[in-house]
Write a protein that holds these residues in place. Structure first.
Motif, mmCIF file in Angstrom:
data_model
loop_
_atom_site.group_PDB
_atom_site.id
_atom_site.type_symbol
_atom_site.label_atom_id
_atom_site.label_comp_id
_atom_site.label_asym_id
_atom_site.label_seq_id
_atom_site.Cartn_x
_atom_site.Cartn_y
_atom_site.Cartn_z
ATOM 1 N N ALA A 244 -29.184 67.102 5.466
ATOM 2 C CA ALA A 244 -29.186 68.489 4.997
ATOM 3 C C ALA A 244 -27.879 69.183 5.355
ATOM 4 C CB ALA A 244 -30.371 69.235 5.597
ATOM 5 N N GLU A 245 -27.369 68.876 6.548
ATOM 6 C CA GLU A 245 -26.095 69.466 6.958
ATOM 7 C C GLU A 245 -24.980 69.054 6.007
ATOM 8 O OE1 GLU A 245 -22.986 69.434 10.766
ATOM 9 O OE2 GLU A 245 -24.833 68.250 10.820
ATOM 10 N N ARG A 246 -24.961 67.766 5.635
ATOM 11 C CA ARG A 246 -23.925 67.298 4.714
ATOM 12 C C ARG A 246 -24.070 67.952 3.337
ATOM 13 N NH1 ARG A 246 -25.068 62.348 7.396
ATOM 14 N NH2 ARG A 246 -26.516 61.740 5.721
ATOM 15 N N GLN A 247 -25.309 68.130 2.895
ATOM 16 C CA GLN A 247 -25.533 68.761 1.596
ATOM 17 C C GLN A 247 -25.021 70.201 1.589
ATOM 18 O OE1 GLN A 247 -29.746 68.239 1.296
ATOM 19 N NE2 GLN A 247 -29.598 66.174 0.413
ATOM 20 N N VAL A 248 -25.315 70.919 2.662
ATOM 21 C CA VAL A 248 -24.829 72.297 2.755
ATOM 22 C C VAL A 248 -23.305 72.330 2.788
ATOM 23 C CG1 VAL A 248 -24.798 74.379 4.171
ATOM 24 C CG2 VAL A 248 -26.937 73.123 3.867
ATOM 25 N N SER A 249 -22.717 71.415 3.542
ATOM 26 C CA SER A 249 -21.260 71.367 3.641
ATOM 27 C C SER A 249 -20.633 71.036 2.290
ATOM 28 C CB SER A 249 -20.845 70.329 4.686
ATOM 29 O OG SER A 249 -21.352 70.678 5.972
ATOM 30 N N VAL A 250 -21.268 70.134 1.517
ATOM 31 C CA VAL A 250 -20.757 69.806 0.188
ATOM 32 C C VAL A 250 -20.766 71.048 -0.706
ATOM 33 C CG1 VAL A 250 -21.281 68.547 -1.937
ATOM 34 C CG2 VAL A 250 -21.304 67.356 0.249
ATOM 35 N N LEU A 251 -21.822 71.848 -0.610
ATOM 36 C CA LEU A 251 -21.885 73.077 -1.411
ATOM 37 C C LEU A 251 -20.778 74.048 -1.010
ATOM 38 C CD1 LEU A 251 -25.753 73.555 -1.500
ATOM 39 C CD2 LEU A 251 -24.285 73.035 -3.442
ATOM 40 N N PHE A 252 -20.511 74.133 0.289
ATOM 41 C CA PHE A 252 -19.409 74.989 0.736
ATOM 42 C C PHE A 252 -18.068 74.438 0.256
ATOM 43 C CE2 PHE A 252 -22.048 76.522 4.599
ATOM 44 C CZ PHE A 252 -22.648 77.478 3.804
ATOM 45 N N LEU A 253 -17.919 73.115 0.242
ATOM 46 C CA LEU A 253 -16.692 72.509 -0.271
ATOM 47 C C LEU A 253 -16.524 72.790 -1.763
ATOM 48 C CD1 LEU A 253 -16.670 69.081 1.602
ATOM 49 C CD2 LEU A 253 -15.041 70.953 1.888
ATOM 50 N N ILE A 254 -17.642 72.781 -2.498
ATOM 51 C CA ILE A 254 -17.578 73.129 -3.921
ATOM 52 C C ILE A 254 -17.048 74.553 -4.092
ATOM 53 C CG2 ILE A 254 -19.007 73.613 -5.956
ATOM 54 C CD1 ILE A 254 -20.746 71.233 -5.161
ATOM 55 N N SER A 255 -17.489 75.448 -3.217
ATOM 56 C CA SER A 255 -16.992 76.820 -3.267
ATOM 57 C C SER A 255 -15.488 76.859 -3.021
ATOM 58 C CB SER A 255 -17.719 77.680 -2.229
ATOM 59 O OG SER A 255 -17.173 78.978 -2.165
ATOM 60 N N ILE A 256 -15.026 76.088 -2.043
ATOM 61 C CA ILE A 256 -13.594 76.044 -1.742
ATOM 62 C C ILE A 256 -12.814 75.491 -2.935
ATOM 63 C CG2 ILE A 256 -11.856 74.978 -0.261
ATOM 64 C CD1 ILE A 256 -13.909 75.058 2.019
ATOM 65 N N ILE A 257 -13.321 74.402 -3.530
ATOM 66 C CA ILE A 257 -12.660 73.806 -4.691
ATOM 67 C C ILE A 257 -12.612 74.801 -5.850
ATOM 68 C CG2 ILE A 257 -12.855 71.998 -6.438
ATOM 69 C CD1 ILE A 257 -14.045 70.211 -4.223
ATOM 70 N N GLY A 258 -13.715 75.544 -6.034
ATOM 71 C CA GLY A 258 -13.730 76.549 -7.099
ATOM 72 C C GLY A 258 -12.645 77.598 -6.908
ATOM 73 N N THR A 259 -12.441 78.025 -5.653
ATOM 74 C CA THR A 259 -11.385 78.999 -5.386
ATOM 75 C C THR A 259 -10.011 78.406 -5.677
ATOM 76 O OG1 THR A 259 -12.772 79.946 -3.626
ATOM 77 C CG2 THR A 259 -10.446 80.544 -3.634
ATOM 78 N N VAL A 260 -9.811 77.133 -5.311
ATOM 79 C CA VAL A 260 -8.534 76.473 -5.587
ATOM 80 C C VAL A 260 -8.296 76.374 -7.096
ATOM 81 C CG1 VAL A 260 -7.262 74.308 -5.374
ATOM 82 C CG2 VAL A 260 -8.555 75.190 -3.419
ATOM 83 N N VAL A 261 -9.350 76.049 -7.855
ATOM 84 C CA VAL A 261 -9.229 75.980 -9.312
ATOM 85 C C VAL A 261 -8.829 77.342 -9.875
ATOM 86 C CG1 VAL A 261 -10.538 75.662 -11.453
ATOM 87 C CG2 VAL A 261 -10.810 74.034 -9.581
ATOM 88 N N PHE A 262 -9.406 78.397 -9.339
ATOM 89 C CA PHE A 262 -9.032 79.750 -9.778
ATOM 90 C C PHE A 262 -7.551 79.997 -9.532
ATOM 91 C CE2 PHE A 262 -8.125 84.152 -8.854
ATOM 92 C CZ PHE A 262 -8.713 84.822 -9.915
ATOM 93 N N PHE A 263 -7.063 79.635 -8.343
ATOM 94 C CA PHE A 263 -5.652 79.837 -8.019
ATOM 95 C C PHE A 263 -4.747 79.043 -8.959
ATOM 96 C CE2 PHE A 263 -6.792 80.899 -3.377
ATOM 97 C CZ PHE A 263 -6.916 82.233 -3.710
ATOM 98 N N ILE A 264 -5.165 77.813 -9.301
ATOM 99 C CA ILE A 264 -4.371 76.997 -10.219
ATOM 100 C C ILE A 264 -4.275 77.686 -11.579
ATOM 101 C CG2 ILE A 264 -4.330 74.819 -11.508
ATOM 102 C CD1 ILE A 264 -5.568 73.489 -9.038
ATOM 103 N N GLY A 265 -5.422 78.178 -12.073
ATOM 104 C CA GLY A 265 -5.406 78.875 -13.349
ATOM 105 C C GLY A 265 -4.585 80.144 -13.313
ATOM 106 N N TYR A 266 -4.600 80.827 -12.182
ATOM 107 C CA TYR A 266 -3.924 82.126 -12.089
ATOM 108 C C TYR A 266 -2.423 81.982 -11.873
ATOM 109 C CZ TYR A 266 -3.239 87.010 -10.814
ATOM 110 O OH TYR A 266 -2.807 88.314 -10.773
ATOM 111 N N PHE A 267 -2.039 81.088 -10.947
ATOM 112 C CA PHE A 267 -0.632 80.995 -10.566
ATOM 113 C C PHE A 267 0.132 79.866 -11.263
ATOM 114 C CE2 PHE A 267 -2.550 83.024 -6.771
ATOM 115 C CZ PHE A 267 -1.784 84.176 -6.739
ATOM 116 N N VAL A 268 -0.535 78.769 -11.600
ATOM 117 C CA VAL A 268 0.157 77.589 -12.126
ATOM 118 C C VAL A 268 0.236 77.609 -13.648
ATOM 119 C CG1 VAL A 268 0.170 75.064 -12.234
ATOM 120 C CG2 VAL A 268 -0.512 76.235 -10.112
ATOM 121 N N VAL A 269 -0.883 77.953 -14.292
ATOM 122 C CA VAL A 269 -0.909 77.936 -15.754
ATOM 123 C C VAL A 269 -0.211 79.192 -16.272
ATOM 124 C CG1 VAL A 269 -2.352 77.856 -17.816
ATOM 125 C CG2 VAL A 269 -3.052 76.631 -15.748
#
Length: 352
Positions: free
Chosen positions: A50-75
């Motif tokens: 369960a701990e790993r599952q929760v951590s994966v969801l938090f990592l998904i949130s982090i990845i989503g923020t990185v994707v936003f930054f790529i779209g905003y600053f890189v593209v």
């Protein structure tokens, strides 16, 4: 009534639960249902999973923020390039969605699988002053223990990362709503009011004579030079920060006149910014008998007889006062711009 015993609780007219023969109608406290432990409560492997599952969801949130930054600053989007524009919008939308979704689902899954779910009944007891600190410390310790943050570093570290990054897309998007060079507190430090600008009615633009105002009257006014601005967007922006509430009081009702403000009013006529100093709502309600101005959003109340001092509510400073006088024709005009920034109070704002 008393003759027939209807008002006497012992007359037998009213059945009282729990007493004598009537006790059979009483309901006993069923208590709390037995607690059923979850799999993660009895199996450490399940808890780790369960701990790993929760951590994966938090990592998904982090990845989503990185994707936003790529779209905003890189593209980079050039005018007329619809393909890149669609790609950028897709990255911005998916990135911000996963940033919020990941952290939200992670917290929910954490609460359902790892945090204690047993019910607790605590008797109400009087607080003792000498035990307050110990009681508060005990509560905080129990909260930290229940979250299991201390002994699950993977969960803690991913939560911190997601929580720090998730709000950034919203901050950047709100900041990008205004690309002008003088963005920030300087934008609100000055308005188009200046010496000699007439106060006119909104929306007619009719100048206002001092003689036309009666004691107790109040009206919404704007600067006459607002009509000279050609750009519709700029005109709306300037109007939003230049709107003024004008009222006439008995000069004897003024309770406070600070040094240097003796000539800011004219025969009891006084003017102030309509923009509330709390979060910028329009102050529009005037109570003529108390001279109070009320902001309808959060009930901040200002006293016009005390230079618009805050007398109630969350606003942190008085409404800025507009110095006024009359011109040669008897029309009300501004003596100058506001001497302090209008609008909400920010940490970066000074009074000068």
């Amino acid at each position: 009534m008393g003759e027939h015993g209807n008002g006497d609780p012992k007359s037998g007219a009213v059945i009282t639960a729990g007493e004598g023969e009537s006790g059979k109608y009483a309901l006993e406290n069923p208590g709390l249902p037995p607690h059923r432990p979850r799999l993660a409560d009895v199996d450490e492997k399940a808890a780790k999973r369960a701990e790993r599952q929760v951590s994966v969801l938090f990592l998904i949130s982090i990845i989503g923020t990185v994707v936003f930054f790529i779209g905003y600053f890189v593209v980079g989007v050039t005018e007329g390039d619809l393909q890149l524009l669609r790609l950028q919008n897709t990255l911005l939308g998916l990135g911000s969605a996963f940033a919020m979704l990941g952290i939200g689902l992670g917290v929910v899954h954490w609460a359902k699988t790892l945090m204690p779910d047993h019910e607790v009944v605590e008797d109400r007891k009087p607080l003792r002053a000498e035990a307050d600190r110990e009681e508060a410390q005990k509560i905080l310790t129990e909260v930290v223990d229940e979250t299991q943050i201390a002994r699950r570093p993977l969960l803690r570290n991913t939560l911190i990362g997601a929580a720090l990054l998730a709000p950034l897309p919203a901050v950047i998007m709100f900041r990008d709503l205004d690309r002008s060079e003088n963005f920030g507190v300087e934008r609100m430090r000055h308005t188009i009011w200046e010496e000699g600008v007439r106060l006119v009615r909104d929306p007619t633009g009719t100048p206002i004579r001092a003689a036309d105002l009666t004691i107790g009257s109040a009206m919404h006014v704007i600067p006459e030079n607002l009509r000279e601005i050609q750009s519709h967007g700029q005109r709306l922006s300037e109007k939003a920060k230049s709107v003024v509430l004008l009222m006439r009081m008995n000069p004897a009702d003024f309770k406070q006149v600070s040094p240097g403000r003796e000539d800011w009013t004219y025969e009891g006529i006084i003017a102030c910014s309509k923009v509330c100093t709390h979060v910028g709502c329009p102050v529009a309600l005037y109570e003529r008998h108390t001279h109070h101005l009320l902001c309808p959003c959060h009930q901040s109340t200002f006293d016009a007889s005390q230079e618009f001092k805050v007398v109630f509510g969350p606003a942190g400073r008085p409404l800025p006062q507009l110095p006024i006088t009359v011109d040669e024709e008897g029309f009300l005009v501004a003596r100058s711009d506001f001497v302090e920034p209008v609008g909400p109070t920010y940490w970066e704002r000074g009074n000068a």
